[in-house]
Design a protein around this motif. Structure first.
Motif, PDB file in Angstrom:
ATOM      1  N   LEU A  35       0.834  -1.204   0.000  1.00 23.11           N
ATOM      2  CA  LEU A  35       0.000   0.000   0.000  1.00 23.11           C
ATOM      3  C   LEU A  35       0.866   1.249   0.000  1.00 23.11           C
ATOM      4  N   SER A  39       1.154   3.738  -3.340  1.00 26.33           N
ATOM      5  CA  SER A  39       0.566   5.071  -3.238  1.00 26.33           C
ATOM      6  C   SER A  39       1.597   6.192  -3.289  1.00 26.33           C
ATOM      7  N   THR A  40       2.889   5.855  -3.199  1.00 25.38           N
ATOM      8  CA  THR A  40       3.909   6.915  -3.188  1.00 25.38           C
ATOM      9  C   THR A  40       4.901   6.843  -4.337  1.00 25.38           C
ATOM     10  N   THR A 184      -3.083   9.156  -3.064  1.00 29.36           N
ATOM     11  CA  THR A 184      -2.687   8.342  -1.923  1.00 29.36           C
ATOM     12  C   THR A 184      -3.865   8.085  -1.000  1.00 29.36           C
ATOM     13  N   LEU A 187      -6.304   5.522  -2.525  1.00 29.25           N
ATOM     14  CA  LEU A 187      -5.840   4.139  -2.463  1.00 29.25           C
ATOM     15  C   LEU A 187      -5.932   3.599  -1.035  1.00 29.25           C
ATOM     16  N   VAL A 188      -5.570   4.416  -0.050  1.00 29.61           N
ATOM     17  CA  VAL A 188      -5.636   3.990   1.358  1.00 29.61           C
ATOM     18  C   VAL A 188      -7.083   3.698   1.754  1.00 29.61           C
ATOM     19  N   THR A 376       2.515   3.261 -12.364  1.00 31.69           N
ATOM     20  CA  THR A 376       1.632   3.553 -11.237  1.00 31.69           C
ATOM     21  C   THR A 376       0.432   2.623 -11.232  1.00 31.69           C
ATOM     22  N   ALA A 380      -0.336  -0.019  -8.224  1.00 31.46           N
ATOM     23  CA  ALA A 380      -1.604   0.182  -7.528  1.00 31.46           C
ATOM     24  C   ALA A 380      -2.540  -0.997  -7.764  1.00 31.46           C
ATOM     25  N   THR A 383      -1.607  -3.877  -5.538  1.00 28.64           N
ATOM     26  CA  THR A 383      -2.010  -3.613  -4.160  1.00 28.64           C
ATOM     27  C   THR A 383      -3.498  -3.899  -3.969  1.00 28.64           C
TER      28      THR A 383
END
Length: 484
Positions: A35, A39-40, A184, A187-188, A376, A380, A383
């Motif tokens: 994660l 996200s970063t 971010t 996604l979290v 990306t 992602a 994840t």
């Protein structure tokens, strides 16, 4: 670096035994890293362009080394989880800055060879990562795995960083913090909503709020990027239909290769009763093709369109996932060899072709942005896939009992889905261990069937929409020289 992706999946059961960790926390050893990384990584690339690739690579490598050492010294699972998240951020910064530095340093065929060499390193790390992790855990304990990655970080800082040349993007005008922040947060929220759903119920207020918040944040991210003069992700590339189609390839690889890579160590250790060293050996048919087949595929693509090769590979991988679904709990280890070899070989074909396909289906001047978006989306997507499959496993576990989900103890489905049969017996003494094992086996089978369906769908998309090959100079297809 690849060892930090593959090793912890093998180490999780040992960490749980040593630190008496709750299964709800143990899943975040892998999920937390993925994660944070996913996200970063986009922000990491922007920071490298703005402040210098060498500087950000050094900062990321220092962070990765320190967090690796700290994980090895952790006193409980919660600390491990938090440090793994920080390690994921450091890994994202290191990888994004490193790839940007290589892309800036070389041009044309030399860049192809340099990036191919990086891919070679990752492929070897993925191929032998489980075996190395199993050997370290089996002989020196799980902490040695993280001490080994810390030592690798020190070697990079001492021997590699001083040889790098500082570069940056002269056109960088600042960091798109609003875009990075909304992506971010989206996604979290999505991952937490998916992971809490099986336990709390999909109608739970918090779960609904998280999933709705993720949707709102996604809309906000798209709006923000469309308003930027220099967006972090130029979403206009999604107007190219074939570029959209290419995104199906990493989705298929996530569900056919990454998901079994994460689920199988849990099954082998907690359900089948294997040791960590045995797990490393068992995963070799799955992981070893990644170190070799991409080079072969890159050269075959000189005569056969990459889209066709990728689609055929996904058909093979999907068939392997189907066979894996049919291997019942308690089977002999040899029953896994053919399915895993098919998955590994099939996923390895698009593995080395996806990035080039993402570039080839857009105008040449948009190649850099296409690479960033594809990378990306790939991370992602992996994840999200891991979180979704965890939720699917819990859902199918619940369906394996003749009672409503509300009648099962809280957390029971997730515990069984994570292979915690002993913990499940404590939560629900009235449910026999054999019944829980049977529910796990059925959930694993059904989950693999879903993954196979996703893989076959992506294969169809690739074969239908990515058939045409874009002509390119012969000298670019030199991947075998790297292997030599």
């Amino acid at each position: 670096m690849p060892l930090s992706f593959t090793g912890p999946a093998v180490a999780t059961p040992a960490i749980g035994r040593d630190l008496n960790g709750d299964l709800s926390l143990l899943v975040w050893i892998v999920n937390g890293f993925m994660l944070a990384f996913g996200s970063t990584i986009m922000l990491g690339g922007a920071l490298a362009d703005q402040f210098g690739r060498k500087r950000m690579f050094r900062l990321g490598a220092i962070g990765f080394t320190v967090t690796s050492l700290a994980v090895g010294l952790s006193p409980n699972v919660l600390i491990v989880d938090l440090l793994r998240a920080l390690q994921g951020i450091a890994a994202a910064l290191t990888i994004s800055a490193g790839f940007a530095a290589v892309a800036q340093e070389y041009e044309g065929p030399a860049r192809t060879r340099a990036l191919g060499l990086l891919g070679t390193g990752f492929g070897i790390g993925i191929a032998f990562g489980p075996l190395i992790a199993g050997a370290l855990i089996g002989t020196l304990g799980w902490r040695s795995l993280f001490f080994a990655t810390a030592l690798a970080g020190v070697i990079i800082l001492v021997a590699g960083v001083p040889r790098m040349r500082e570069t940056r993007d002269p056109g960088a005008t600042g960091i798109d913090f609003w875009g990075a922040g909304s992506f971010t947060a989206m996604l979290v929220a999505l991952i937490f909503g998916i992971m809490l759903g099986p336990d709390r119920g999909w109608g739970d207020t918090l779960v609904v709020a998280l999933l709705a918040g993720a949707a709102i944040l996604l809309i906000s991210f798209i709006t923000i990027e469309n308003l930027q003069k220099r967006p972090m992700l130029d979403l206009s590339l999604f107007r190219y239909a074939r570029f959209v189609s290419v995104q199906a390839l990493p989705v298929a690889v996530a569900y056919s290769f990454i998901v079994p890579f994460i689920l199988l160590p849990v099954r082998f250790i907690r359900i089948e009763g294997m040791s960590e060293m045995q797990v490393g050996m068992m995963l070799l048919p799955l992981s070893l093709p990644i170190a070799t087949i991409p080079f072969i595929a890159a050269n075959i693509a000189r005569w056969i369109p990459s889209g066709i090769l990728a689609g055929l590979g996904l058909i093979l991988a999907g068939a392997g996932v189907l066979l894996l679904a049919l291997v019942p709990v308690g089977s002999a280890p040899t029953a896994f060899i053919l399915p895993l070899a098919m998955i590994g070989a099939g996923a390895a074909l698009p593995w080395g072709l996806m990035d080039d396909l993402a570039i080839s289906v857009v105008p040449t001047e948009r190649a850099g942005m296409a690479t960033g978006i594809f990378g990306t989306m790939r991370v992602a997507g992996e994840t999200v896939a891991i979180a979704l499959v965890g939720a699917l496993m819990a859902f199918f576990v619940t369906g394996g009992f003749d009672m409503k989900s509300a009648e099962l103890p809280a957390g029971f489905a997730n515990v069984v889905a994570s292979g915690g049969l002993d913990e499940a017996a404590l939560l629900a003494p009235s449910i026999a261990r054999a019944a829980a094992a049977e529910a796990y086996g059925a959930a694993f089978r059904n989950t693999m069937l879903v993954c196979a369906a996703i893989t076959f769908t992506a294969a169809l998309i690739a074969l239908v929409t990515l058939r045409v090959r874009k002509p390119k100079p012969v000298e670019e297809a030199v991947m075998l020289e790297i292997g030599a």
